[in-house]
Design a protein around this motif. Structure first.
Motif, PDB file in Angstrom:
ATOM      1  N   SER A 151      36.270  18.143  86.673  1.00 11.47           N
ATOM      2  CA  SER A 151      35.698  19.475  86.432  1.00 11.47           C
ATOM      3  C   SER A 151      34.992  19.513  85.083  1.00 11.47           C
ATOM      4  O   SER A 151      33.944  20.153  84.923  1.00 11.47           O
ATOM      5  N   ALA A 152      35.553  18.788  84.086  1.00 13.67           N
ATOM      6  CA  ALA A 152      34.905  18.747  82.770  1.00 13.67           C
ATOM      7  C   ALA A 152      33.556  18.037  82.857  1.00 13.67           C
ATOM      8  O   ALA A 152      32.551  18.485  82.284  1.00 13.67           O
ATOM      9  N   ARG A 153      33.515  16.879  83.569  1.00 15.23           N
ATOM     10  CA  ARG A 153      32.239  16.161  83.715  1.00 15.23           C
ATOM     11  C   ARG A 153      31.225  17.012  84.485  1.00 15.23           C
ATOM     12  O   ARG A 153      30.023  17.010  84.178  1.00 15.23           O
ATOM     13  N   TYR A 154      31.749  17.758  85.480  1.00 17.02           N
ATOM     14  CA  TYR A 154      30.832  18.621  86.240  1.00 17.02           C
ATOM     15  C   TYR A 154      30.238  19.694  85.345  1.00 17.02           C
ATOM     16  O   TYR A 154      29.060  20.012  85.412  1.00 17.02           O
ATOM     17  N   GLY A 155      31.077  20.256  84.438  1.00 20.37           N
ATOM     18  CA  GLY A 155      30.573  21.287  83.525  1.00 20.37           C
ATOM     19  C   GLY A 155      29.533  20.734  82.581  1.00 20.37           C
ATOM     20  O   GLY A 155      28.520  21.370  82.295  1.00 20.37           O
ATOM     21  N   LYS A 172      24.031  31.942  79.071  1.00 17.05           N
ATOM     22  CA  LYS A 172      24.686  33.061  78.411  1.00 17.05           C
ATOM     23  C   LYS A 172      26.088  33.298  78.994  1.00 17.05           C
ATOM     24  O   LYS A 172      27.046  33.522  78.263  1.00 17.05           O
ATOM     25  N   ALA A 173      26.175  33.214  80.326  1.00 22.97           N
ATOM     26  CA  ALA A 173      27.470  33.406  80.982  1.00 22.97           C
ATOM     27  C   ALA A 173      28.444  32.289  80.603  1.00 22.97           C
ATOM     28  O   ALA A 173      29.642  32.521  80.404  1.00 22.97           O
ATOM     29  N   ARG A 174      27.918  31.032  80.518  1.00 25.76           N
ATOM     30  CA  ARG A 174      28.791  29.915  80.164  1.00 25.76           C
ATOM     31  C   ARG A 174      29.359  30.093  78.764  1.00 25.76           C
ATOM     32  O   ARG A 174      30.559  29.910  78.518  1.00 25.76           O
ATOM     33  N   LYS A 175      28.504  30.467  77.815  1.00 31.23           N
ATOM     34  CA  LYS A 175      28.968  30.660  76.446  1.00 31.23           C
ATOM     35  C   LYS A 175      29.946  31.827  76.343  1.00 31.23           C
ATOM     36  O   LYS A 175      30.917  31.765  75.587  1.00 31.23           O
ATOM     37  N   GLU A 177      33.262  30.562  77.620  1.00 27.17           N
ATOM     38  CA  GLU A 177      33.921  29.713  76.638  1.00 27.17           C
ATOM     39  C   GLU A 177      34.525  30.548  75.513  1.00 27.17           C
ATOM     40  O   GLU A 177      35.645  30.312  75.063  1.00 27.17           O
ATOM     41  N   ALA A 178      33.783  31.545  75.058  1.00 27.81           N
ATOM     42  CA  ALA A 178      34.291  32.413  73.996  1.00 27.81           C
ATOM     43  C   ALA A 178      35.515  33.196  74.452  1.00 27.81           C
ATOM     44  O   ALA A 178      36.499  33.345  73.714  1.00 27.81           O
ATOM     45  N   ALA A 179      35.479  33.677  75.719  1.00 27.21           N
ATOM     46  CA  ALA A 179      36.624  34.429  76.256  1.00 27.21           C
ATOM     47  C   ALA A 179      37.847  33.531  76.376  1.00 27.21           C
ATOM     48  O   ALA A 179      38.974  33.941  76.086  1.00 27.21           O
ATOM     49  N   ALA A 180      37.620  32.271  76.829  1.00 26.27           N
ATOM     50  CA  ALA A 180      38.736  31.332  76.963  1.00 26.27           C
ATOM     51  C   ALA A 180      39.357  31.026  75.601  1.00 26.27           C
ATOM     52  O   ALA A 180      40.586  30.977  75.457  1.00 26.27           O
ATOM     53  N   LYS A 181      38.500  30.822  74.584  1.00 28.55           N
ATOM     54  CA  LYS A 181      39.025  30.554  73.249  1.00 28.55           C
ATOM     55  C   LYS A 181      39.775  31.762  72.707  1.00 28.55           C
ATOM     56  O   LYS A 181      40.837  31.614  72.086  1.00 28.55           O
ATOM     57  N   ARG A 182      39.205  32.956  72.958  1.00 34.44           N
ATOM     58  CA  ARG A 182      39.858  34.174  72.484  1.00 34.44           C
ATOM     59  C   ARG A 182      41.229  34.355  73.156  1.00 34.44           C
ATOM     60  O   ARG A 182      42.225  34.695  72.511  1.00 34.44           O
ATOM     61  N   LYS A 183      41.277  34.078  74.464  1.00 34.84           N
ATOM     62  CA  LYS A 183      42.536  34.194  75.200  1.00 34.84           C
ATOM     63  C   LYS A 183      43.564  33.181  74.690  1.00 34.84           C
ATOM     64  O   LYS A 183      44.742  33.496  74.529  1.00 34.84           O
ATOM     65  N   ALA A 184      43.095  31.952  74.420  1.00 33.77           N
ATOM     66  CA  ALA A 184      44.005  30.922  73.910  1.00 33.77           C
ATOM     67  C   ALA A 184      44.570  31.323  72.556  1.00 33.77           C
ATOM     68  O   ALA A 184      45.758  31.131  72.276  1.00 33.77           O
TER      69      ALA A 184
END
Length: 545
Positions: free
Chosen positions: A3-7, A44-47, A50-57
């Motif tokens: 999934s990471a390589r796909y991203g 824009k959606a990808r960034k 990523e920001a939401a995931a970091k914020r959640k973490a």
């Protein structure tokens, strides 16, 4: 990983599409502009994701750290609460505790209300004819009388069903009423039984109260045990105790088990170490632990005496001698030991003058007649001021048997009482305080002895068997029962003959029984009394194997 390589691949495609779209955006190709717009939206959606995931973490990490920090705070609060309870053992009992009296032991009968079983409360509604009655013919035909015969047949059938429903209802209602009455009778019977039990308890309690006022030893000791059992201590405090009351003097002897040093929390506080994600204890300083433990022992002793005097509203107990022991294992020998750490004596008049809410417990004990272990944390014992005086046994006068013996007496030729007294003299020569009991009601006890050693002290039950045959296993087993019943530290069975293998194995497994056969007697009499004896006609060395 896939999934990471796909991203990463998708991100590169978006970058290429975006670059290509920007290159042609200057033109008038609508398709190219749309592709560029879509690429920008995806980026824009990808960034944003990523920001939401970091914020959640970050939020989850902060929440986890806060939870772990709160866990450390909670464990610190528990340790502080436990230490505070220990520091206020005496004060809380004096201020908040209500003494256990005979009035508080009385029980009050409160009848329980009758709750009918589910489904038995209300009767089912009676069947109604309207629910069974068929409709009459309608319309012109009905008015002309057509269909009346069929209607009459339907009415007859409905009437039968209705009558049957009435009978079923009456039967079910009778059964419901019977079940309800049966439940009501059972409830009444339970209330009557409980009322009788409470009345019986209160009657017996009133008899005990009168016996207590008359200084009946068994009743006084029973009530003292009730008071000790009702006293609530923090977790980790043992409840074992022994009591002995002297009716003629009003003196009460109490022996209690004190807690070990681990009752004091080893940690003063706890903290969360983020780098290792561990909750580590902050140790309580050794000096503080030792001082708190010594205070706990002193408070427990004073509190016990206070509660016993306070509960004795009849003034039966005039003085209390208390010995506080700990049940533990000697680290040097691995054996069970029961050292005394605190011993005190207090008269009622003297103790009533103390303001226990304001005293320093250890200083107060020193003012009373007491001995305190100089190093209780290391279980250094003291000698009790008062020990059990064996008043629970019917004692007889001692007899000097040795003075009347020949140079080499045959033990089998002695009278039973002479043999028992000779055994008593032997144990007194060994170093025990020994006396004989009355032969009529000795419960299998020929002599009782006290080991006055401050560490291994305790009551010894001695039984002597003058016989030329093997001692039955039942005799050894019965002695074990007497040892448990009398709460003795040891039981010693002495015989002129020998014991079987089953008896020896049983004694070894029991741990508090000691078997002395004829060969042992010969050695002990020679060593401690310089007396040569002959056990009997069967030499110990030829005993059967």
């Amino acid at each position: 990983m896939p999934s990471a390589r796909y991203g990463i691949l998708l991100s590169r495609i978006n970058d290429h599409v975006l670059s290509w779209g920007q290159a042609v955006a200057g033109g008038n190709d609508p398709y190219a502009r749309e592709l560029a717009r879509q690429a920008r939206e995806r980026e824009k959606a990808r960034k944003a994701a990523e920001a939401a995931a970091k914020r959640k973490a970050r939020e989850e990490k902060l929440a986890y750290e806060a939870a772990r920090a709160q866990e450390a705070v909670d464990r610190t609060s528990v340790a502080e609460h436990d230490a505070e309870q220990l520091a206020k053992l005496l004060r809380s009992s004096v201020l908040d505790g209500q003494p256990l009296t005979f009035d508080r032991l009385r029980q009050e009968f409160v009848p329980s209300p009758f709750i009918p079983p589910k489904g038995r409360i209300k009767a089912a509604p009676l069947p109604r004819w309207e629910e069974y009655e068929p409709e009459p013919p309608r319309g012109l035909l009905g008015a002309l009388g057509f269909g009346r015969r069929g209607h009459d047949a339907e009415v007859e059938s409905a009437r039968k069903r209705f009558d049957r429903a009435l009978r079923d209802h009456a039967r079910d209602e009778k059964k419901r009423a019977e079940k309800l009455e049966e439940a009501r009778a059972q409830h009444k019977e339970r209330n009557e039984e409980e009322a009788a039990r409470v009345e019986q308890w209160n009657t017996a309690l009133e008899e005990r109260r009168n016996a207590y006022r008359d200084r009946d030893v068994e009743t006084v000791e029973w009530f003292v045990n009730q008071v000790l059992a009702a006293s609530v201590y923090p977790h980790g405090f043992p409840k074992a105790n022994q009591v002995s009351f002297q009716a003629d003097t009003g003196d009460l002897l109490v022996e209690i088990d004190l807690p070990l040093e681990d009752v004091v929390p080893a940690a003063r506080a706890y903290r969360h170490v983020k780098t290792r994600d561990e909750i580590t204890p902050i140790p309580r300083p050794e000096k503080e632990r030792k001082e708190l433990y010594a205070s706990v022992l002193a408070q427990t002793a004073l509190r016990t005496v206070h509660e016993l005097f306070n509960s004795d509203t009849e003034g039966v107990v005039q003085s209390i001698a208390l010995n506080g022991h700990v049940a533990t294992i000697d680290r040097a020998t691995g054996r069970d030991v029961h050292p005394c750490l605190i011993t005190l004596q207090a008269d009622r008049a003297e103790f009533s003058q103390l303001v226990l809410t304001q005293v320093d417990p250890r200083a107060c004990l020193k003012r009373l007649r007491s001995l305190i272990s100089p190093n209780p944390y290391e279980l250094e014992p003291v000698r009790p001021l008062v020990t059990f005086d064996l008043s629970k046994f019917r004692l007889m006068d001692s007899l000097d048997v040795v003075a009347g013996l020949d140079s080499r007496p045959v033990l089998m030729d002695l009278k039973p009482t002479e043999f028992e007294h000779l055994i008593r003299q032997l144990f007194e020569a060994i170093g025990l305080d020994s006396v004989n009991t009355q032969p009529s009601k000795d419960e299998g006890v020929d002599a009782v002895a006290m080991n006055t050693d401050p560490v291994m002290k305790g009551l010894c039950i001695i039984q002597a068997k003058r016989t030329k045959n093997v001692v039955p296993f039942e005799t050894v087993s019965a002695l074990a029962g007497v040892v448990e019943h009398k709460r003795a530290a040891k039981g010693i069975l002495v015989t002129t003959s020998w014991f079987g293998r089953a008896s020896e194995a049983f004694a070894n497994e029991h741990g508090r029984l000691e078997l002395l056969d004829g060969a042992n007697l010969v050695h002990l009499f020679k060593e401690h009394m310089n007396l040569d004896v002959i056990p009997g006609p069967v030499p110990p060395k030829k005993r059967p194997r």
